[in-house]
Design a protein around this motif. Structure first.
Motif, mmCIF file in Angstrom:
data_model
loop_
_atom_site.group_PDB
_atom_site.id
_atom_site.type_symbol
_atom_site.label_atom_id
_atom_site.label_comp_id
_atom_site.label_asym_id
_atom_site.label_seq_id
_atom_site.Cartn_x
_atom_site.Cartn_y
_atom_site.Cartn_z
ATOM 1 N N ILE A 50 0.465 -1.324 0.450
ATOM 2 C CA ILE A 50 0.194 0.116 -0.209
ATOM 3 C C ILE A 50 0.404 1.569 0.264
ATOM 4 O O ILE A 50 1.859 1.751 1.056
ATOM 5 C CB ILE A 50 -1.184 0.380 1.388
ATOM 6 C CG1 ILE A 50 -2.424 1.252 1.367
ATOM 7 C CG2 ILE A 50 -0.382 0.471 2.742
ATOM 8 C CD1 ILE A 50 -3.216 1.059 2.638
ATOM 9 N N THR A 51 0.951 2.510 -0.636
ATOM 10 C CA THR A 51 1.298 3.678 -0.838
ATOM 11 C C THR A 51 1.392 4.081 0.516
ATOM 12 O O THR A 51 0.128 3.512 1.769
ATOM 13 C CB THR A 51 0.891 4.683 -1.940
ATOM 14 O OG1 THR A 51 -0.150 4.455 -1.810
ATOM 15 C CG2 THR A 51 0.892 3.978 -3.100
ATOM 16 N N ASP A 55 -3.406 5.201 -1.114
ATOM 17 C CA ASP A 55 -4.694 5.452 -2.706
ATOM 18 C C ASP A 55 -4.456 4.439 -3.514
ATOM 19 O O ASP A 55 -5.582 4.425 -3.935
ATOM 20 C CB ASP A 55 -3.960 6.839 -2.992
ATOM 21 C CG ASP A 55 -3.237 7.616 -3.641
ATOM 22 O OD1 ASP A 55 -2.832 7.539 -3.958
ATOM 23 O OD2 ASP A 55 -1.951 6.496 -2.834
ATOM 24 N N ARG A 56 -3.129 3.433 -2.999
ATOM 25 C CA ARG A 56 -3.230 2.642 -3.975
ATOM 26 C C ARG A 56 -2.329 0.891 -3.435
ATOM 27 O O ARG A 56 -2.014 1.282 -2.401
ATOM 28 C CB ARG A 56 -2.275 2.352 -5.358
ATOM 29 C CG ARG A 56 -2.578 3.558 -6.539
ATOM 30 C CD ARG A 56 -1.500 3.540 -7.257
ATOM 31 N NE ARG A 56 -0.817 5.010 -6.500
ATOM 32 C CZ ARG A 56 0.419 5.239 -6.590
ATOM 33 N NH1 ARG A 56 0.826 3.951 -7.501
ATOM 34 N NH2 ARG A 56 1.111 5.933 -6.424
ATOM 35 N N THR A 57 -3.319 0.063 -4.063
ATOM 36 C CA THR A 57 -2.680 -1.058 -3.327
ATOM 37 C C THR A 57 -2.767 -2.297 -4.391
ATOM 38 O O THR A 57 -2.274 -1.766 -5.792
ATOM 39 C CB THR A 57 -3.387 -1.615 -2.504
ATOM 40 O OG1 THR A 57 -5.155 -1.700 -3.642
ATOM 41 C CG2 THR A 57 -4.247 -0.159 -1.377
ATOM 42 N N HIS A 58 -1.967 -3.064 -4.163
ATOM 43 C CA HIS A 58 -1.217 -4.170 -5.139
ATOM 44 C C HIS A 58 -1.035 -5.343 -4.119
ATOM 45 O O HIS A 58 -0.679 -5.550 -2.527
ATOM 46 C CB HIS A 58 0.341 -3.349 -5.968
ATOM 47 C CG HIS A 58 0.694 -5.041 -6.286
ATOM 48 N ND1 HIS A 58 -0.419 -5.238 -7.571
ATOM 49 C CD2 HIS A 58 1.953 -5.425 -6.609
ATOM 50 C CE1 HIS A 58 0.562 -6.211 -8.850
ATOM 51 N NE2 HIS A 58 1.660 -6.600 -7.873
#
Length: 121
Positions: A50-51, A55-58
Motif C-alpha cells: 500500500i502506498t 490511495d493505491r494497493t497491490h
C-alpha cells in the motif's frame, strides 16, 4: 523505523484473521508498507502493498480478492485482513516499510519480527 506485527494464530480453512503492524520511530506516512510471507526453506513472498497515502494497493495473484491491506496513518498501523483462508496461506507473515515500496522483498529496508499464521484443513 521499528515495526511490530501481531494478530497471527491458528484458524480453520475458510476462516479469517486480521494482522496488524504498528510502526514507531519515524514518520509513518513517509513510508509505503507491505506484507510478505515465508515458509521454511522457501523465499519470502510478496503478499500485498500500500502506498504512503493509502490511495493505491497491490496484491499477489494468490491472495487477490481474499486479502485486503489498509493503513491508518493516525495510528501508525497497517493491517492485513485475510478472509477465506486456505492451508496454503500458512506461513510467517512479515510487515515491511520503505520510502519507495514495490513487490520485491529487497526493496524494503525495515522489517517487523513476523507473526505465524496457521490454517488447518
Amino acid at each position: 523505523v521499528q515495526l511490530q506485527a501481531s494478530g497471527g494464530g491458528l484458524v480453520q480453512a475458510g476462516g479469517s484473521l486480521r494482522l496488524s503492524c504498528v510502526a514507531s520511530g519515524r514518520t509513518f506516512s513517509d513510508y509505503a508498507m507491505a506484507w510478505f510471507r515465508q515458509v521454511p526453506g522457501k523465499e519470502r513472498d510478496f503478499v500485498a502493498a500500500i502506498t504512503w497515502s493509502g490511495d493505491r494497493t497491490h496484491y499477489a495473484d494468490s491472495v487477490e480478492g481474499r486479502f485486503t491491506i489498509s493503513r491508518d496513518n493516525a495510528k501508525n498501523t497497517v493491517y492485513l485482513q485475510m478472509n477465506s483462508l486456505e492451508p496454503e496461506d500458512t506461513a510467517v507473515y512479515y510487515c515491511a516499510a520503505d520510502t519507495s515500496g514495490g513487490s520485491e522483498w529487497y526493496f524494503y529496508d525495515y522489517w517487523g519480527q513476523g507473526t505465524q499464521v496457521t490454517v488447518s484443513s
